[in-house]
Design an enzyme around this catalytic site. Structure first.
Site, PDB file in Angstrom:
ATOM      1  N   ALA A  45       0.849  -1.192   0.000  1.00 11.57           N
ATOM      2  CA  ALA A  45       0.000   0.000   0.000  1.00 11.57           C
ATOM      3  C   ALA A  45       0.879   1.234   0.000  1.00 11.57           C
ATOM      4  O   ALA A  45       2.055   1.188   0.372  1.00 11.57           O
ATOM      5  CB  ALA A  45      -0.925   0.005   1.220  1.00 11.57           C
ATOM      6  N   ASP A  74      -5.549   9.228  14.877  1.00 13.23           N
ATOM      7  CA  ASP A  74      -5.847   9.048  13.444  1.00 13.23           C
ATOM      8  C   ASP A  74      -6.653   7.770  13.228  1.00 13.23           C
ATOM      9  O   ASP A  74      -6.408   7.023  12.296  1.00 13.23           O
ATOM     10  CB  ASP A  74      -4.547   9.003  12.636  1.00 13.23           C
ATOM     11  N   GLY A 101       0.680   5.444   1.139  1.00 11.59           N
ATOM     12  CA  GLY A 101      -0.045   6.499   1.822  1.00 11.59           C
ATOM     13  C   GLY A 101       0.623   7.839   1.622  1.00 11.59           C
ATOM     14  O   GLY A 101       1.568   7.981   0.846  1.00 11.59           O
ATOM     15  N   GLY A 102       0.114   8.851   2.359  1.00 10.73           N
ATOM     16  CA  GLY A 102       0.646  10.193   2.190  1.00 10.73           C
ATOM     17  C   GLY A 102       2.030  10.370   2.756  1.00 10.73           C
ATOM     18  O   GLY A 102       2.783  11.230   2.314  1.00 10.73           O
ATOM     19  N   LYS A 153       7.594  -0.420   6.410  1.00  9.63           N
ATOM     20  CA  LYS A 153       7.025   0.876   6.062  1.00  9.63           C
ATOM     21  C   LYS A 153       8.160   1.863   5.814  1.00  9.63           C
ATOM     22  O   LYS A 153       8.971   2.118   6.707  1.00  9.63           O
ATOM     23  CB  LYS A 153       6.129   1.354   7.204  1.00  9.63           C
ATOM     24  N   ALA A 166       4.161   7.441   3.740  1.00 12.19           N
ATOM     25  CA  ALA A 166       5.051   6.296   3.545  1.00 12.19           C
ATOM     26  C   ALA A 166       4.402   5.267   2.630  1.00 12.19           C
ATOM     27  O   ALA A 166       3.209   5.332   2.329  1.00 12.19           O
ATOM     28  CB  ALA A 166       5.381   5.650   4.895  1.00 12.19           C
ATOM     29  N   THR A 167       5.227   4.333   2.174  1.00 11.06           N
ATOM     30  CA  THR A 167       4.764   3.186   1.393  1.00 11.06           C
ATOM     31  C   THR A 167       5.073   1.923   2.181  1.00 11.06           C
ATOM     32  O   THR A 167       6.132   1.811   2.794  1.00 11.06           O
ATOM     33  CB  THR A 167       5.467   3.137   0.019  1.00 11.06           C
TER      34      THR A 167
END
Length: 645
Positions: free
Chosen positions: A25, A141, A27-28, A47, A30-31
């Site tokens: 996946a 979050d 994200g904003g 991550k 990290a990958t």
């Protein structure tokens, strides 16, 4: 990243240990990648912070904070963090790998969930969140994307990247973080958060699970934020009439605009959720999810494993169910009256069977026994412990670098778990480290050598960079075992899986700065990471004054980046005494001065007579500088002449 540009992380070895396999996946911040931990031989999720954020101290601190926050939590409903580090300019953290989907994926595929499913998921999330709140950690979050539903049924909270200690949960003046759809009113208006802010986000998630949509919508994020700050969350039953009143009330309690009106933390809300669950499953309750029909798998009673739940689609009418139940009870009563003593006999038989079953599964052969702790124990001792506990023992052998040969690495079933009395426990016994062969490494580039080491099953240890005059830059000079007898592996050789190999890599030759002016020499050395210091000064007929006569390392041994090179500096030619040529004929005086290394200046004529035509007719009357004066070679001596003496 486009399809024509493959992800450069795929196949990369991170920190000499984690081999990246595929991307999970993005994200904003990290990958997330699927990787193999070569040291422990297990799959992990790694991550990796996005490169453009690596220089941002704030983001890097948040990234490290995620590892520290999650590492403080050891709970079945929180994703475990194993490791965190830095590889070159890349920050990363290593987590347990959970194959499955997120709650967001589930909602996207199925829309809304049943009350039972909502309770199950909320129970797991609250359990993990309660552990965080007890540890003084606020998630900040919480959203469906961060709730992981594993293929094996486990439910875990992940991504503590915005987590903060409760005592530090004041506003920062920064832009609000987290997903706007789940932000509490106090986060929107004041930028502060505590455990009750997590409760608010969970209440919004419950609303979404029960109705299939979020309570507040808008085309712009600020429109949604405004509604969070000013509007009350409606009852979920307004959109889904099948939602029981107890869940309606729980959602409204969790999403109260005033934090003081919400549950104090996840532990408080979990207690109320469990109470609601008991109320909804109490027989005869008129508030429970009545349309759910329970079908047993057969026999007199249905266990949890036998039971199938047919949800609201079945829509069994309460009236029809009650009528059927009355008829069934009447028929049962009639049967009891007609059978009389036979029924009593049957009850006694069933009681005996129940008693025998209780013995069989309680203390007899069918009982469940805890597998003893045997990991790291010598094989004979492990066998004895298992036999005494009532198990049979089987063994196999495995290679490992973490457990001495002859001791137990692990067992199946695992130690601490329950297994049937008399069943077989297989012990996986260490064969010690697995032998491997390291290929020749000297002469390879640094990258080629690292790939060869990991490809053979070893790990890359230290990489010592040295200036070597006869080996090209970035080429391996030598290699050696990092453990054991430290044997040389430059030409390859036998070693063991999981151990490190140390490399020495050439930086090329130290720049030759002899003959260069001292400032230029210093700059040339500094450009390759070397320092310089001035050594001795000496005269030289061949090296100009102020230039480097010679260079040498300050210390003995290999030259590395940061070492100091000593520069000897030329003072130019050594001074010599002006010969005493006063009274000599000009031709002899000229030769003596020239042989001494001086240039000569003299008049072209004395009176009308040319000096060069009659050199022996002239005599030296004086020199400037005077005789015996020390002067640099190559300097000029001015001569005065007279005719005939």
């Amino acid at each position: 990243m486009t399809a024509s540009q493959p992800d450069p992380m795929l196949g990369r070895l991170i920190d000499g240990r984690y081999q990246v396999r595929s991307r999970i996946a993005r994200g904003g911040m990290a990958t997330v990648y699927l990787a193999t931990d070569l040291r422990l031989e297990r799959r992990v999720a790694i991550k990796v912070m996005h490169g453009h954020l690596a220089d941002d101290a704030q983001f890097k601190n948040r990234f490290v904070q995620e590892a520290r926050s999650a590492a403080r939590l050891a709970h079945p409903n929180v994703v475990s963090v194993f490791d965190q580090g830095q590889d070159a300019d890349m920050a990363y953290l290593v987590m347990e790998y959970l194959p499955g989907i997120t709650l967001r994926d589930l909602l996207r595929d199925y829309g809304r969930l049943t009350p039972e499913q909502t309770i199950d998921i909320t129970d797991a999330v609250l359990s993990g969140l309660a552990a965080a709140h007890r540890a003084g950690i606020v998630h900040r979050d919480l959203k469906p994307e961060n709730v992981l539903l594993a293929d094996d049924g486990r439910i875990k909270i992940g991504d503590f990247g915005l987590a903060r200690a409760v005592t530090n949960s004041t506003g920062t003046g920064q832009a609000l973080l987290g997903t706007i759809a789940y932000l509490s009113p106090e986060l929107v208006t004041r930028g502060v958060a505590d455990a009750r802010s997590d409760i608010y986000a969970l209440g919004i998630m419950m609303f979404e699970m029960l109705t299939g949509e979020q309570p507040f919508k808008g085309e712009q994020p600020m429109q949604v934020a405004y509604q969070h700050a000013n509007d009350a969350v409606p009852r979920p039953s307004r959109l889904n009439p099948e939602v029981p009143p107890q869940l309606d009330d729980l959602v409204l309690w969790a999403t109260a605009k005033d934090p003081a009106a919400r549950p104090a933390d996840a532990g408080v809300m979990l207690d109320r959720l469990l109470q609601v669950e008991r109320e909804l499953h109490t027989p005869g309750s008129d508030t429970g999810p009545q349309p759910t029909l329970v079908l047993a798998g057969g026999g007199f009673e249905a266990s949890d494993s036998d039971t199938q739940l047919i949800g609201p689609a079945a829509q069994v009418r309460p009236e029809a169910s009650a009528t059927d139940a009355v008829a069934a009870l009447a028929k049962t009563a009639h049967g009891r009256q007609s059978r009389g003593w036979w029924l009593l006999a049957l009850v006694l038989v069933l009681a005996a069977v129940a008693g025998g079953t209780g013995w069989y599964f309680g203390g007899g052969p069918g009982s469940q026994v805890t597998v003893p702790t045997v990991n790291g124990v010598a094989l004979d001792a492990a066998k004895t412990a298992l036999t005494k506990a009532g198990f049979k023992v089987a063994t196999d052998e495995v290679y490992t670098s973490s457990v001495p040969a002859g001791s137990v690495v692990s067992s199946t079933p695992a130690q601490g778990t329950k297994a049937t009395n008399g069943s077989t426990v297989k012990l996986h016994v260490s064969k010690g480290r697995q032998p491997i062969t390291i290929p020749p490494l000297a002469g390879l580039s640094k990258a080629q050598a690292q790939k060869a080491i990991t490809g053979a099953g070893a790990l890359v240890g230290t990489v010592d960079e040295q200036f070597v005059s006869d080996v090209p830059k970035d080429t391996v000079v030598s290699a050696a075992q990092a453990e054991g007898d430290k044997a040389d592996l430059s030409k390859g050789g036998g070693y063991f899986k999981g151990l490190k190999v140390n490399l020495v890599v050439s930086l090329g030759a130290v720049p030759d700065v002899t003959g260069k002016a001292e400032p230029d020499a210093q700059a040339a050395l500094s450009a390759v990471g070397l320092k310089s210091t001035e050594g001795k000064k000496d005269y030289s007929d061949s090296v100009p004054k102020g230039a480097v006569l010679s260079q040498a390392p300050q210390n003995q041994g290999p030259v590395r980046v940061g070492d100091t090179i000593v520069l000897d500096i030329s003072l130019g030619p050594a001074p010599v005494a002006v010969p005493n040529v006063v009274g000599e004929t000009w031709d002899k005086a000229k030769k003596d001065l020239t042989d001494a290394g001086f240039k000569v200046s003299y008049p072209a004529t004395v009176g009308p007579i040319p000096v060069d035509q009659f050199p022996s007719a002239f005599k030296v009357t004086a020199t400037d500088p005077a005789a015996s004066t020390m002067q640099p070679k190559g300097s000029t001596v001015t001569v005065s002449l007279s005719f005939g003496g």
